[in-house]
Design an enzyme around this catalytic site. Sequence first.
Site, PDB file in Angstrom:
ATOM      1  N   LYS A   1     -11.847   0.352 147.671  1.00  0.00           N
ATOM      2  CA  LYS A   1     -12.853   1.321 146.649  1.00  0.00           C
ATOM      3  C   LYS A   1     -12.069   1.373 145.408  1.00  0.00           C
ATOM      4  CE  LYS A   1     -12.168   4.790 149.537  1.00  0.00           C
ATOM      5  NZ  LYS A   1     -11.243   4.144 150.682  1.00  0.00           N
ATOM      6  N   THR A   2     -10.882   1.569 145.254  1.00  0.00           N
ATOM      7  CA  THR A   2     -10.429   1.478 144.018  1.00  0.00           C
ATOM      8  C   THR A   2     -10.486   0.324 143.110  1.00  0.00           C
ATOM      9  OG1 THR A   2      -8.738   3.522 144.868  1.00  0.00           O
ATOM     10  CG2 THR A   2      -8.156   2.347 142.625  1.00  0.00           C
TER      11      THR A   2
ATOM     12  N   ASP B   1     -13.114   8.189 141.343  1.00  0.00           N
ATOM     13  CA  ASP B   1     -12.738   7.794 142.681  1.00  0.00           C
ATOM     14  C   ASP B   1     -12.123   9.172 143.407  1.00  0.00           C
ATOM     15  OD1 ASP B   1     -11.208   6.027 144.497  1.00  0.00           O
ATOM     16  OD2 ASP B   1      -9.591   5.678 142.974  1.00  0.00           O
ATOM     17  N   GLU B   2     -11.923   8.859 144.722  1.00  0.00           N
ATOM     18  CA  GLU B   2     -11.597  10.075 145.544  1.00  0.00           C
ATOM     19  C   GLU B   2     -12.652  11.069 145.618  1.00  0.00           C
ATOM     20  OE1 GLU B   2      -8.921   9.774 147.607  1.00  0.00           O
ATOM     21  OE2 GLU B   2      -7.661   8.382 146.562  1.00  0.00           O
TER      22      GLU B   2
ATOM     23  N   GLN C   1     -11.111  11.067 154.543  1.00  0.00           N
ATOM     24  CA  GLN C   1      -9.789  11.423 153.622  1.00  0.00           C
ATOM     25  C   GLN C   1     -10.016  12.532 152.743  1.00  0.00           C
ATOM     26  OE1 GLN C   1      -7.552   7.986 152.058  1.00  0.00           O
ATOM     27  NE2 GLN C   1      -9.399   6.825 152.555  1.00  0.00           N
TER      28      GLN C   1
ATOM     29  N   ARG D   1      -1.738   4.555 154.372  1.00  0.00           N
ATOM     30  CA  ARG D   1      -1.047   4.017 153.497  1.00  0.00           C
ATOM     31  C   ARG D   1      -0.116   3.060 153.933  1.00  0.00           C
ATOM     32  NH1 ARG D   1      -4.109   5.355 150.509  1.00  0.00           N
ATOM     33  NH2 ARG D   1      -5.277   5.960 152.227  1.00  0.00           N
TER      34      ARG D   1
HETATM   35  P1  ATP Z   1      -7.736   4.284 149.742  1.00  0.00           P
HETATM   36  O1  ATP Z   1      -8.951   4.886 150.686  1.00  0.00           O
HETATM   37  O2  ATP Z   1      -6.545   4.408 150.485  1.00  0.00           O
HETATM   38  O3  ATP Z   1      -7.947   4.814 148.262  1.00  0.00           O
HETATM   39  P2  ATP Z   1      -9.065   1.948 148.680  1.00  0.00           P
HETATM   40  O4  ATP Z   1     -10.453   1.621 149.530  1.00  0.00           O
HETATM   41  O5  ATP Z   1      -9.251   2.359 147.269  1.00  0.00           O
HETATM   42  O6  ATP Z   1      -8.091   2.806 149.634  1.00  0.00           O
HETATM   43  P3  ATP Z   1      -7.831  -0.254 147.546  1.00  0.00           P
HETATM   44  O7  ATP Z   1      -6.522   0.722 147.057  1.00  0.00           O
HETATM   45  O8  ATP Z   1      -8.533  -0.427 146.223  1.00  0.00           O
HETATM   46  O9  ATP Z   1      -8.400   0.559 148.711  1.00  0.00           O
HETATM   47  O10 ATP Z   1      -7.239  -1.383 147.998  1.00  0.00           O
HETATM   48  C1  ATP Z   1      -6.394  -1.726 149.272  1.00  0.00           C
HETATM   49  C2  ATP Z   1      -5.679  -2.931 149.115  1.00  0.00           C
HETATM   50  O11 ATP Z   1      -6.368  -4.194 149.369  1.00  0.00           O
HETATM   51  C3  ATP Z   1      -5.031  -3.008 147.583  1.00  0.00           C
HETATM   52  O12 ATP Z   1      -3.775  -3.685 147.958  1.00  0.00           O
HETATM   53  C4  ATP Z   1      -5.842  -4.169 147.185  1.00  0.00           C
HETATM   54  O13 ATP Z   1      -5.372  -4.758 146.313  1.00  0.00           O
HETATM   55  C5  ATP Z   1      -6.292  -4.867 148.314  1.00  0.00           C
HETATM   56  N1  ATP Z   1      -7.698  -5.500 148.258  1.00  0.00           N
HETATM   57  C6  ATP Z   1      -8.752  -5.139 148.148  1.00  0.00           C
HETATM   58  N2  ATP Z   1      -9.898  -5.766 148.044  1.00  0.00           N
HETATM   59  C7  ATP Z   1      -9.434  -6.926 148.266  1.00  0.00           C
HETATM   60  C8  ATP Z   1      -9.861  -8.336 148.193  1.00  0.00           C
HETATM   61  N3  ATP Z   1     -11.214  -8.686 148.229  1.00  0.00           N
HETATM   62  N4  ATP Z   1      -8.892  -9.096 148.449  1.00  0.00           N
HETATM   63  C9  ATP Z   1      -7.636  -8.867 148.585  1.00  0.00           C
HETATM   64  N5  ATP Z   1      -7.000  -7.892 148.222  1.00  0.00           N
HETATM   65  C10 ATP Z   1      -7.855  -6.776 148.448  1.00  0.00           C
HETATM   66 MG    MG Z   2      -8.450   4.137 146.741  1.00  0.00          MG
END
Ligand code: ATP
Ligand code: MG
Length: 719
Positions: free
Chosen positions: A31-32, A219-220, A250, A607
């Site tokens: 997402k981030t 975000d969040e 979350q 995490r």
């Molecule tokens: P959270 O809910 O914990 O905030 P999130 O959904 O924001 O998580 P991110 O932090 O954006 O998730 O991504 C999680 C991990 O996966 C990061 O290390 C990111 O670089 C990696 N990642 C996300 N998408 C891809 C992709 N398409 N290919 C490779 N790595 C990815």
């Molecule tokens: Mg995130």
Amino acid sequence: MDLSLLNSEQAKAVLHKEGPLLVLAAAGTGKTRVITYRIARLIEEGVPPGKILAVTFTNKAAEEMRQRIESLAPGRASAVWVHTFHGFCAKLLRQHYEAAKVSRYFTIYDQSDQKRLISDAMKECGFEREAAKASMYASIISRAKDDLLDAGSYAIYASTSIDPSRKIAAQIYSVYQKKIESAGGVDFGDLLLKVCSLLKEHPSIREYYQDYFLHVLVDEYQDTNHAQYIITKTLAAKHKNLCVVGDDDQSVYSWRGADIRNILEFERDFKETGVVTLEQNYRSTKPILEAAGRIINNNGRRKSKTLWTQRQGGAAVRVQELIDEREEASWVVQKIEEGKKSGHPLSSFAIFYRTNAQSRSFEEALRRAGVPYRLIGAMRFYQRQEIKDALAYARILLNPRDEISLLRVVNVPPRGIGKTSLERLKAFANARGLNASESFRDADKIDNLTPSCRKSLAELNHFFDKLRADLPNLSAWQAMARILDESRYLSWLEEESETDIEAASRLANVQELLSSVKEYEERRQARGSPLSLGEYLEEISLQTDRETTDTAADSITLMTIHLAKGLEYPIVFLTGLEEGLFPIGSGNSSKEELEEERRLCYVGMTRAKEMLYLTHTSARRVFGQTYSNIPSRFVMEAQLSGELSTERTRDYTATSAPVVPAQRLGTNLRIGARVRHPLFGVGEVLEKSGSGETAKALVRFENGRSTKLVLRYTPLEII
Ligand code: ATP
Ligand code: MG
């Protein structure tokens, strides 16, 4: 930008053209990443970076996001507005201080300032006897502000409530608000509330920003409260380019007014919303995701989501029972040292806990073992007495009406301005409807002050006037250095530290403050603009998640689970999984509270990238009392029975404090006996080992879980 670094759903969100967009997806699905790529993409397509607003939840997250955008759109990212909600609001209020009816150099009051002012207000309202409840009223008032109820509206609401404490709160709120406003201060809730009113009451300002921000990204989103929601909705009302990402599983800030409805009802509030769901987790191994998934499945009210990973293998999640918090800490440190030997840098480890107080035992063990660590949050640097003193001087310079700060330092270092003189000063001020700072100038008109006190006040006035006049030409660091020097604060600490070890450490902290101002200044200069004292104060007032030490060295990270949101680490220790501690509470928590604790547990577990350890102790000292514990229900919900490991890693020496006695079954417990555990239910004793203090039994419970229990601490009952 390389779109091959995104999966098709992520790309869909990144390429989504105009109109509202909701990305609702589980932890670690990117997402981030979608937000940062989307911003880079917008810039690529010609959207001016300065017209993009991205809001994150912590300063750490904002800093990280800025870096990520910078690396995706080199040289073009610095103009993007990346802020926390509070940071963004502070910026707007400075810009429009007149319209917002705040003083130009308003001071941002933190929780402890707020509490102090609330205690004063309580005294003034005649509620001294309720003094112990100052924190409670502080949080009632903060909640009210998050719900956009100012003192007047809250009084109306309270008058219809049958709860008498609401009426008391309404009185305190109104006096508190008068006080903080007359001191030229705002608290965290005011930042949001005042921006909401600013946008509501000034159509020209509102329309300006609605026009100005072409894109707003949050975000969040699951943790936004009502005020934040209204701000977001208002800003995006014209272009409707609002992209929010979040995960209802979350949401962990309901105690701070976060409203999960904001995410569940987004689609209703914004018509024709594009919705993207992400299902592939890129962060964690399968065993970690599965364990976290089993836990969160116990929550009732949630949007169902699919979550999978392509990753094969991965080590089992490990549960470790330890005797007490000291053993827990040494066990964790030992695991870290082992991991380091097998090639993991220290930065890959993180220790999470539910409450700040738990950090102490880990810090001790880490120090003993010589393992460098960074502690995030906790006993914050800026909360220390000497740092608050130094900053109080700076605040008065900028905001002469800041009474709290003035009273704080008027006699620090000692200047012979005693309590009685201050009472007279206050009485003088009250009689004229002024605040103490305003009357400070007229000290020569106040009766009954000693000549030396008069002289000191005059000197202090002179010191402030002189520095205030020079201030426009000083950088933040220069100003701070002169403050500490000319107020004689530094020389006083130096003298004291010759005889007083505490003063020596305070002196070191003040010096660290000076270096940190320098550091801020340099960082800002790298971005091409100088840093004024006012800007510096603002930055740090909003730093609620600053690290205690900014070590560049390879180190492990310690923090509460709340602060870990959005972050990731290869190896995670989630500690203190005990009933009463995590989930926190006395056992009569409501279903909602319990579900929030469960989400927090889910956040903590997700995490971890490679390896996740869950620890719990059989006994733990809390405020000097030792309690016997049973493992958290979350441990059971994770259903890790097959992988349970309860081996001891070192000999245990008995805790010195008395233990609240659990059932002492000791030697009369037979193999094959049927026992009942208050949480795990009925089970059968399979094995016994050890004797006396360390007697243990391996019990298999009817739910399939087998665990080794230290009998001394376990409330088992033979049936
Ligand atoms: P959270 O809910 O914990 O905030 P999130 O959904 O924001 O998580 P991110 O932090 O954006 O998730 O991504 C999680 C991990 O996966 C990061 O290390 C990111 O670089 C990696 N990642 C996300 N998408 C891809 C992709 N398409 N290919 C490779 N790595 C990815
Ligand atoms: Mg995130």
